[in-house]
Scaffold this motif. Structure first.
Motif, PDB file in Angstrom:
ATOM      1  N   MET A   1      33.167  11.687   2.989  1.00 14.03           N
ATOM      2  CA  MET A   1      33.836  11.366   4.237  1.00 14.03           C
ATOM      3  C   MET A   1      32.798  11.094   5.312  1.00 14.03           C
ATOM      4  SD  MET A   1      36.980  14.006   4.683  1.00 14.03           S
ATOM      5  CE  MET A   1      36.335  15.363   3.745  1.00 14.03           C
ATOM      6  N   GLN A   2      33.057  10.109   6.144  1.00  9.95           N
ATOM      7  CA  GLN A   2      32.178   9.789   7.255  1.00  9.95           C
ATOM      8  C   GLN A   2      32.888  10.141   8.561  1.00  9.95           C
ATOM      9  OE1 GLN A   2      31.129   5.689   7.027  1.00  9.95           O
ATOM     10  NE2 GLN A   2      29.542   6.051   5.520  1.00  9.95           N
ATOM     11  N   PHE A  15      45.278  15.659  15.682  1.00 10.96           N
ATOM     12  CA  PHE A  15      44.046  16.019  15.007  1.00 10.96           C
ATOM     13  C   PHE A  15      44.092  17.488  14.627  1.00 10.96           C
ATOM     14  CE2 PHE A  15      43.071  12.404  17.635  1.00 10.96           C
ATOM     15  CZ  PHE A  15      42.220  11.641  16.842  1.00 10.96           C
ATOM     16  N   VAL A  16      43.485  17.824  13.496  1.00  7.69           N
ATOM     17  CA  VAL A  16      43.352  19.211  13.082  1.00  7.69           C
ATOM     18  C   VAL A  16      42.094  19.762  13.746  1.00  7.69           C
ATOM     19  CG1 VAL A  16      42.973  20.756  11.121  1.00  7.69           C
ATOM     20  CG2 VAL A  16      44.479  18.774  10.874  1.00  7.69           C
ATOM     21  N   GLU A  44      35.243  12.938  17.639  1.00  9.81           N
ATOM     22  CA  GLU A  44      34.635  12.512  16.387  1.00  9.81           C
ATOM     23  C   GLU A  44      35.376  13.256  15.292  1.00  9.81           C
ATOM     24  OE1 GLU A  44      30.183  11.465  18.019  1.00  9.81           O
ATOM     25  OE2 GLU A  44      30.402  13.096  16.607  1.00  9.81           O
ATOM     26  N   TYR A  45      35.841  12.508  14.297  1.00 12.68           N
ATOM     27  CA  TYR A  45      36.704  13.119  13.286  1.00 12.68           C
ATOM     28  C   TYR A  45      36.453  12.534  11.909  1.00 12.68           C
ATOM     29  CZ  TYR A  45      39.412   8.818  13.579  1.00 12.68           C
ATOM     30  OH  TYR A  45      39.796   7.504  13.547  1.00 12.68           O
ATOM     31  N   LYS A  46      36.931  13.274  10.905  1.00 10.51           N
ATOM     32  CA  LYS A  46      36.917  12.807   9.522  1.00 10.51           C
ATOM     33  C   LYS A  46      38.357  12.669   9.065  1.00 10.51           C
ATOM     34  CE  LYS A  46      33.261  15.841   8.094  1.00 10.51           C
ATOM     35  NZ  LYS A  46      32.744  16.678   7.027  1.00 10.51           N
ATOM     36  N   LYS A  47      38.585  11.688   8.229  1.00  6.35           N
ATOM     37  CA  LYS A  47      39.910  11.519   7.641  1.00  6.35           C
ATOM     38  C   LYS A  47      39.893  12.208   6.281  1.00  6.35           C
ATOM     39  CE  LYS A  47      43.535   8.203   7.055  1.00  6.35           C
ATOM     40  NZ  LYS A  47      43.992   6.852   7.228  1.00  6.35           N
ATOM     41  N   ASP A  48      40.826  13.127   6.063  1.00  3.87           N
ATOM     42  CA  ASP A  48      40.942  13.849   4.803  1.00  3.87           C
ATOM     43  C   ASP A  48      42.374  13.678   4.325  1.00  3.87           C
ATOM     44  OD1 ASP A  48      40.663  15.493   2.616  1.00  3.87           O
ATOM     45  OD2 ASP A  48      40.550  17.353   3.763  1.00  3.87           O
ATOM     46  N   ALA A  54      39.098  17.078  13.473  1.00  6.88           N
ATOM     47  CA  ALA A  54      38.162  16.947  14.601  1.00  6.88           C
ATOM     48  C   ALA A  54      36.891  17.729  14.317  1.00  6.88           C
ATOM     49  CB  ALA A  54      38.819  17.456  15.880  1.00  6.88           C
ATOM     50  N   GLY A  55      35.742  17.044  14.435  1.00  8.43           N
ATOM     51  CA  GLY A  55      34.442  17.703  14.308  1.00  8.43           C
ATOM     52  C   GLY A  55      33.917  18.080  15.677  1.00  8.43           C
TER      53      GLY A  55
END
Length: 65
Positions: A1-2, A15-16, A44-48, A54-55
């Motif tokens: 994941m990016q 967003f989580v 900034e987030y990743k899709k899972d 949310a990072g």
């Protein structure tokens, strides 16, 4: 994941946020409870799968009118 960055979203997104999510305003660290509706944020987030995790959440002051 990016990591991806949400700068301007045309509609509402969810967003989580977990214990790894860092929330900042300038050099100050904020808690999730400090976030209020209408604040300007960059996420900034990743899709899972179907989740957006949310990072980092960077809060900025609203632009002067």
């Amino acid at each position: 994941m990016q990591w991806q960055r949400a700068l301007s979203l045309p509609k509402e997104k969810s967003f989580v946020v977990d214990e790894k999510t860092k929330i900042t305003k300038g050099k100050d660290t904020l808690s999730f409870a400090d976030l209020k509706a209408g604040m300007n944020v960059v996420i900034e987030y990743k899709k899972d799968g179907d989740k957006l995790i949310a990072g980092t959440i960077k809060v900025s002051a609203p632009k002067a009118k």
